[in-house]
Design a protein around this motif. Structure first.
Motif, short mmCIF file in Angstrom:
data_model
loop_
_atom_site.label_atom_id
_atom_site.label_comp_id
_atom_site.label_asym_id
_atom_site.label_seq_id
_atom_site.Cartn_x
_atom_site.Cartn_y
_atom_site.Cartn_z
N GLY B 231 -8.78 0.13 10.91
CA GLY B 231 -8.55 -1.23 10.42
C GLY B 231 -7.07 -1.54 10.39
N ARG B 232 -6.56 -2.00 11.51
CA ARG B 232 -5.12 -2.26 11.60
C ARG B 232 -4.73 -3.63 11.09
NH1 ARG B 232 -4.27 -2.39 17.02
NH2 ARG B 232 -2.05 -2.66 16.67
N PHE B 233 -5.74 -4.46 10.76
CA PHE B 233 -5.46 -5.84 10.32
C PHE B 233 -6.42 -6.25 9.21
CE2 PHE B 233 -4.12 -5.44 14.71
CZ PHE B 233 -2.85 -5.98 14.68
N VAL B 234 -5.99 -7.21 8.41
CA VAL B 234 -6.92 -7.86 7.48
C VAL B 234 -6.89 -9.35 7.74
CG1 VAL B 234 -6.63 -6.09 5.69
CG2 VAL B 234 -5.27 -8.18 5.58
N LEU B 235 -8.02 -9.99 7.51
CA LEU B 235 -8.13 -11.44 7.59
C LEU B 235 -8.26 -11.96 6.16
CD1 LEU B 235 -8.59 -13.87 9.66
CD2 LEU B 235 -10.99 -13.68 8.98
N ALA B 236 -7.48 -12.99 5.85
CA ALA B 236 -7.60 -13.64 4.53
C ALA B 236 -8.14 -15.04 4.74
CB ALA B 236 -6.23 -13.70 3.86
N ARG B 246 -6.05 -16.40 8.07
CA ARG B 246 -4.83 -15.83 8.64
C ARG B 246 -4.95 -14.31 8.74
NH1 ARG B 246 -0.84 -18.64 11.13
NH2 ARG B 246 0.41 -16.81 10.63
N THR B 247 -4.42 -13.79 9.84
CA THR B 247 -4.38 -12.35 10.07
C THR B 247 -3.11 -11.76 9.46
OG1 THR B 247 -5.55 -12.61 12.18
CG2 THR B 247 -4.27 -10.57 11.85
N ILE B 248 -3.25 -10.63 8.80
CA ILE B 248 -2.10 -9.93 8.22
C ILE B 248 -2.18 -8.47 8.66
CG2 ILE B 248 -1.06 -9.17 6.04
CD1 ILE B 248 -2.46 -11.86 4.98
N SER B 249 -1.06 -7.89 9.00
CA SER B 249 -1.07 -6.50 9.45
C SER B 249 -1.42 -5.58 8.29
CB SER B 249 0.30 -6.11 10.00
OG SER B 249 1.23 -5.95 8.94
N MET B 250 -2.10 -4.50 8.60
CA MET B 250 -2.46 -3.53 7.55
C MET B 250 -1.18 -2.95 6.91
SD MET B 250 -4.81 -2.11 5.78
CE MET B 250 -6.40 -2.26 6.60
N GLU B 251 -0.14 -2.85 7.71
CA GLU B 251 1.14 -2.34 7.18
C GLU B 251 1.62 -3.21 6.02
OE1 GLU B 251 4.19 -2.32 10.10
OE2 GLU B 251 5.64 -1.30 8.79
N ALA B 252 1.61 -4.54 6.24
CA ALA B 252 2.01 -5.46 5.16
C ALA B 252 1.01 -5.38 4.01
CB ALA B 252 2.09 -6.88 5.68
N ALA B 253 -0.28 -5.36 4.36
CA ALA B 253 -1.33 -5.35 3.33
C ALA B 253 -1.16 -4.16 2.39
CB ALA B 253 -2.71 -5.32 3.98
N LEU B 254 -0.72 -3.04 2.92
CA LEU B 254 -0.59 -1.84 2.09
C LEU B 254 0.78 -1.75 1.41
CD1 LEU B 254 -2.33 0.86 4.36
CD2 LEU B 254 -3.27 -0.36 2.36
N SER B 255 1.70 -2.64 1.77
CA SER B 255 3.02 -2.54 1.13
C SER B 255 3.11 -3.49 -0.06
CB SER B 255 4.14 -2.78 2.15
OG SER B 255 4.09 -4.09 2.65
#
Lengths: 454, 454
Positions: B231-236, B246-255
């Motif tokens: 799961g490299r991305f999340v959708l909000a 909107r798509t957000i990177s998993m990297e941002a989501a976890l930070s």
């Protein structure tokens, strides 16, 4: 909600959030009224029943549509209709569902509402910024809505040239912006004797925190050519009917005191001194003179009415301490707090505020057993000098009776005292400057009440 | 006011402060209306006349009473009457004298007011906190007032167990509080071609800054057992009628991404996503999905409508850049700014805001000659990552034409570009992500206007 016991706790964050009806009517000074008590009891039992059925979340949770892949939540009215336009409210207000989160007067505390207090609802707030609409109020002859084009500030006394400033004059001067708490010296004053009031709004709600913008008082003193050697003090006077006057040391005046017009990004609110107030970081609120109209430089303290008959600390030997204006290191758990109820066992984010008039908060510890054991809380950023600091603490409630406490330590090493320590020095006759550790008792049924632990 | 030339400047901070009448009516997109222009002209002339007479302060300054010792200002009505009681307004509002400080829709910018923008009046604000009532608005199908007891958030996709959360579920989770700016990707979008709008409210007012409180998205992803490798991305997804996704990177989501309910100490306002919104620090506002109802974990970006046909950067070669969502280092002088007028020569506190989606602001320089020379501005504390930073700058205006500019540098070393530098890379066809240096021209008569300097 979850298969993790650690996430199973639920908190009735009300009385103030999400509940229709008024709180003021059914909380008396001596505790919860039968009506309120019964309501909380029903909430608790209802929650218990839902959980007993094994429901992971509330029974009215929406059904999940779609073919096995739970992509779509059942449509809600707000997802299927056109909303309100932008600028429908050129100046926005909170949701109607938050109408119970209000500043409130403590019934019976004062004889008139013009010389009284309205408390900030700390139990329903987050972070460190107090919304300006919920900033606590303490007036001595009521608040006024002053026309800023008519307002003047005079600076005089031991100065080379006395001057009268308009708001235009003042607002063009070099300005600074700083975040600071303001606490009335009488905050928590009703708690010296025993646990007198039911909620944190009334025990600690003479406390707010904002970003202030203004001109350093030192700039004005320089502009009038103040004699800062002979002039060891300044007097600040308010423009309302009470003519509040307070002495401030020249040392403070030349360090971080501001003559401020801005609060949380906009002009001060009328209740908070619009258009001009003094900001005296770390010092009790009475010295933050509102509707500021006069600064006088002098060589001795003025010993005004509000520095001699009020805002003094009565000591056990009958003498009183004067000019004890620094708000010492203090903290309080704002949720769970008195009047709230834990609706089941499990995880709770215990949250609260810490502050010190001496500088930054260094550490906050939380106890769930009345001070027998302590664990360190997380501090949210920013941690600023003479500013509120928000802390959070993970707690799993096992259903046993608990005594929640927080204890703050500031950067000078000052440790917030227990009641016994405070009373050993100051006795029990004071009103002002009570910074003792607050205790919230959690009963086995989840109800949270204000109790004293020495 | 003073015998010091360095303190002799006066600024008409209006149009929005202290002036009766509406701004919206007399500012058109193409500049100041004749009515407004005439008003400012009169103000300027009146001020000039007063100063020509050698008056140190305004002609209507109060007389000083008392026997030589100027102790007492002439009594004002507010000093001789009983004021309003505490809690007269359980939720306070600004002074009636500040009624013109409003968020405003730009006339003609959009076809409907439900899919439109209301701008924050930066020209009248101080510090870094935006009052919640003046937070900018950008809706795609209008705002809704959602009943928080009926609101749900679903988290699903590449997860071990999809879950639906109530607000009670979410608000009991471990929370954090952080101050961040939010800027619409289209902020300053009308300025790509030329200086199109008259005031900083319209050039830069899709910008606000608040303290947000919520649960880190990482906690929710952990709670549902998200597969953070595949799961490299999340959708909000938002809960209003536009179903903003909107798509957000998993990297941002976890930070540092938050699922937030708190804004400036209280619950979010309906216009800003009450009761739940995403906070994506440093990223353009459209990704801060309001009325948040769904988070999905997936292995590829979703390329939704608002990620493909909107919020993309059209490049000179006809291609467009997608997912350029970081708001790069930028700054603007908020006062003096377009539509204001310097009423005489002398000292002015030039003030403004700087921010970067990459981290902290390191330095702000100010030029008064269109970028030929620069001097460093003072930064107010706190200076926080992905947060507005307030700067102030001392300036003595000698009456010559001037070109005011500010240039921010962030902690990565990124220097805010001039228009020429930006256009060399990005051309002139873009709407989004214009972070070029803004220029305000000061004419010899003191009027400030929006101009372009390459």
């Amino acid at each position: 909600m979850s298969d993790k016991p650690s996430r199973a706790g639920r908190l009735r964050r009300a009385p103030e959030n999400f509940i229709d009806g008024t709180l003021a009517a059914d909380i008396a000074r001596d505790g919860l009224s039968p009506t309120r008590r019964s309501f909380l009891q029903r909430s608790f039992l209802a929650a218990g029943a839902a959980l007993a059925g094994g429901a992971a979340f509330a029974a009215d949770a929406p059904k999940i549509a779609g073919d096995g892949d739970p992509m779509i939540l059942e449509p809600r009215p707000w997802a299927t209709s056109l909303g309100q336009p932008v600028a429908a409210r050129p100046y926005g207000v909170p949701s109607k569902f938050e109408a119970n989160l209000q500043r409130r007067q403590s019934p019976g505390l004062t004889q008139t509402a013009q010389a009284s207090v309205a408390f900030t609802p700390l139990q329903g707030l987050f972070g460190i910024i107090t919304p300006s609409g919920l900033h606590f109020e303490r007036h001595h002859q009521g608040w006024q809505e002053i026309d800023p084009t008519q307002h003047r500030l005079m600076v005089h006394g031991l100065v080379r040239e006395a001057k009268v400033y308009t708001m235009d004059d003042i607002m063009r001067l070099p300005s600074v912006s700083r975040m600071h708490f303001i606490e009335c010296g009488a905050n928590t004053g009703m708690e010296w004797g025993n646990a007198a009031v039911p909620t944190v709004q009334y025990t600690h709600g003479m406390l707010s925190c904002c970003e202030f913008t203004g001109v350093p008082l030192s700039v004005l003193l320089d502009d009038v050519g103040a004699d800062t050697k002979r002039g060891r003090f300044v007097l600040a006077e308010g423009g309302d009917g009470s003519g509040m006057t307070r002495t401030i040391s020249m040392e403070a005046a030349l360090s971080d005191v501001l003559v401020a017009w801005g609060m949380n990004g906009e002009m001060l609110r009328p209740e908070n001194g619009y258009p001009l107030r003094l900001v005296v970081p770390g010092v009790q609120g009475v010295s933050w003179v509102k509707w500021l109209r006069r600064i006088k430089v002098g060589d001795a303290p003025w010993n005004t009415k509000d520095e001699t008959s009020h805002y003094v600390d009565l000591m056990p030997d009958g003498q009183h301490r004067q000019y004890t204006s620094i708000q010492e290191c203090k903290s309080v758990i704002t949720s769970p707090s008195g009047g709230q109820a834990l609706l089941d066992r499990g995880y709770f984010n215990v949250t609260g505020l810490a502050w010190s008039g001496r500088g930054r908060i260094k550490r906050v510890d939380v106890s769930t057993d009345g001070g027998k054991s302590w664990r360190q809380a997380r501090l949210e950023s920013p941690v600023l000098p003479k500013c509120l600091t928000r802390f959070n603490f993970d707690w799993n409630w096992d259903g046993s009776p608990a005594l929640l406490q927080s204890r703050a330590v500031d950067e000078t090493g000052f440790v917030q005292p227990r009641y016994r320590q405070l009373r050993d020095v100051r006795g029990t006759k004071s009103i002002y400057h009570n910074n003792a550790i607050q205790t919230w008792q959690v009963a086995t049924n989840g109800e949270v009440t204000n109790v004293h632990v020495d």
